[in-house]
Design an enzyme around this catalytic site. Structure first.
Site, PDB file in Angstrom:
ATOM      1  N   GLY A  12      -0.048 -97.968 -10.853  1.00 23.81           N
ATOM      2  CA  GLY A  12      -1.390 -98.463 -10.560  1.00 23.81           C
ATOM      3  C   GLY A  12      -2.153 -98.816 -11.822  1.00 23.81           C
ATOM      4  N   ILE A 139      -4.941 -91.896 -13.713  1.00 25.27           N
ATOM      5  CA  ILE A 139      -6.291 -91.360 -13.533  1.00 25.27           C
ATOM      6  C   ILE A 139      -6.234 -89.971 -12.901  1.00 25.27           C
ATOM      7  CG2 ILE A 139      -7.320 -93.660 -13.344  1.00 25.27           C
ATOM      8  CD1 ILE A 139      -7.659 -93.076 -10.317  1.00 25.27           C
ATOM      9  N   ASP A 140      -5.076 -89.600 -12.329  1.00 21.62           N
ATOM     10  CA  ASP A 140      -4.939 -88.273 -11.721  1.00 21.62           C
ATOM     11  C   ASP A 140      -4.845 -87.159 -12.754  1.00 21.62           C
ATOM     12  OD1 ASP A 140      -4.980 -89.488  -9.278  1.00 21.62           O
ATOM     13  OD2 ASP A 140      -2.870 -89.169  -8.813  1.00 21.62           O
ATOM     14  N   GLY A 183      -6.055 -88.556  -5.948  1.00 20.36           N
ATOM     15  CA  GLY A 183      -5.424 -87.308  -6.352  1.00 20.36           C
ATOM     16  C   GLY A 183      -4.384 -86.933  -5.320  1.00 20.36           C
ATOM     17  N   ARG A 184      -3.191 -87.476  -5.481  1.00 19.64           N
ATOM     18  CA  ARG A 184      -2.126 -87.271  -4.497  1.00 19.64           C
ATOM     19  C   ARG A 184      -1.601 -85.830  -4.526  1.00 19.64           C
ATOM     20  NH1 ARG A 184       2.153 -90.687  -1.860  1.00 19.64           N
ATOM     21  NH2 ARG A 184       0.750 -92.407  -2.291  1.00 19.64           N
ATOM     22  N   ARG A 290     -10.320 -96.696 -10.342  1.00 14.38           N
ATOM     23  CA  ARG A 290      -9.328 -97.098 -11.333  1.00 14.38           C
ATOM     24  C   ARG A 290      -9.574 -98.495 -11.907  1.00 14.38           C
ATOM     25  NH1 ARG A 290      -4.336 -95.774  -8.471  1.00 14.38           N
ATOM     26  NH2 ARG A 290      -3.593 -95.805 -10.602  1.00 14.38           N
TER      27      ARG A 290
END
Length: 362
Positions: A12, A139-140, A183-184, A290
């Protein structure tokens, strides 16, 4: 001696990608090294599609720009790549073709800017003979051995601003406002934006939530005269004894990024409205987190990462990931990174050093 290098931005998009590219190019030119960029991530490596990057041309004016000027792909796994044969899609290993392309182009090193999936492919390419250097991008903020990844600070800043704005509506209308953030597997964005934005509850993937505990918190606030509540929830959060909320599954889950998360914020909002009797509304921040201009912090961090990556190439330290530990830049082998996502509160001891790894229960 390194004379010619290439950059791949994969996964991403992320604030700071262009700043990393810029730093690699500028450092490369200082050492008289030619720099190129593959178009659309690993897809460009397979299609042998790349362009020259120069600080006075294609890599000029990048510091403040979001996204990536060479494009990215978050659905390309060259080790299991979809090919159409006889009207049907079959999956084949196309990595050897990609390796051949890179070697014929004369690249002495390839920089892979990405998260865990990108670096896993980078590790596998290194086993096939390519010299690679990874730069942690997500970004996570969940890449192992990195205190903070570039793009994360921008994402938290955007989420915090959203919370500031939701506060005014929640307080004015006496509502429960939920904010679903990315936030997976890791809840860094949710937790830190909740702290910075003064949220009342943060729900993260590492700790399955108890809806009754959240209701107790909201009711306690009402008893104290606070007629609204703000909740931040990670997209990968799930209730106790429940599953993550999946928005869509593509190609029967085959390939890369075919499991689309989404909907936990709406589910949580509906449940809370039913259990508390208060009006509840959900906001999904989505891709706003993002995209766009990186913060000053991310611009500086990205520049540090990019410069360090190129310095490692000059020193011929390949098949590693650039790291930031205790405020100092360094590197570890890609093998130490793969599959060891940095999650909140989930760490194990190995060889007397702490390493983060995935946990099913937080």
């Amino acid at each position: 001696m390194v004379k010619k290098v290439a950059i791949i931005t994969n996964g991403g998009d992320c604030p700071g990608l262009n700043a990393v590219i810029r730093a690699i190019v500028k450092t490369a030119e200082t050492h008289l090294v030619e720099c190129y960029g593959y178009i659309e991530g690993y897809k460009g490596l397979l299609e042998n599609n790349y362009i020259r990057l120069e600080s006075n041309g294609t890599a000029s004016g990048l510091l403040h720009r979001g996204g990536t000027v060479i494009g990215s792909s978050n659905s390309t796994n060259l080790f299991n790549y979809p090919i159409e044969e006889n009207g049907q899609i079959v999956y084949k290993d196309m990595s050897y073709k990609a390796v051949e392309n890179a070697k014929q182009a004369g690249f002495d090193c390839i920089f892979t800017l990405g998260g865990d999936g990108t670096q896993k492919s980078a590790r596998d390419f290194s086993l096939r003979g390519l010299n690679v250097i990874g730069v942690p991008k997500t970004i996570d903020n969940d890449v192992a051995h990195s205190e903070i990844t570039f793009g994360y600070n921008t994402a938290v800043s955007v989420a915090t601003e959203a919370l500031d704005r939701l506060h005014s509506t929640a307080e004015s209308h006496h509502r429960i406002m939920t904010l679903e953030v990315m936030g997976r597997y890791a809840g860094w964005i949710a937790l830190e934006s909740a702290i910075a934005g003064g949220a009342d509850v943060a729900i993260i993937p590492e700790i399955p939530y108890d809806i009754n505990k959240i209701v107790e918190k909201i009711n306690r606030r009402k008893e104290e005269g606070k007629k609204f509540s703000i909740i931040v929830v990670s997209e990968g959060a799930k209730p106790k004894n429940g599953e993550i909320t999946i928005k869509k599954t593509l190609n029967e889950g085959k390939g890369v990024d075919n499991i689309r998360l989404g909907g936990i914020g709406e589910k949580l909002s509906r449940d809370l409205e039913e259990l508390t009797g208060m009006v509840s509304r959900n906001t999904v921040l989505g891709y706003v987190q993002r995209g766009g201009t990186p913060t000053a912090f991310d611009r500086v961090l990205s520049t540090k990462y990019g410069s360090k990556a190129m310095e490692l190439a000059i020193e011929e330290k390949f098949n590693v990931l650039v790291t930031l530990k205790n405020g100092k830049l360094g590197y570890v082998s890609l093998e130490e990174v793969i599959g060891n996502n940095k999650e909140i509160g989930a760490r194990s001891r190995r060889n007397t050093k702490y390493k983060y790894k995935k946990s099913n229960n937080g």
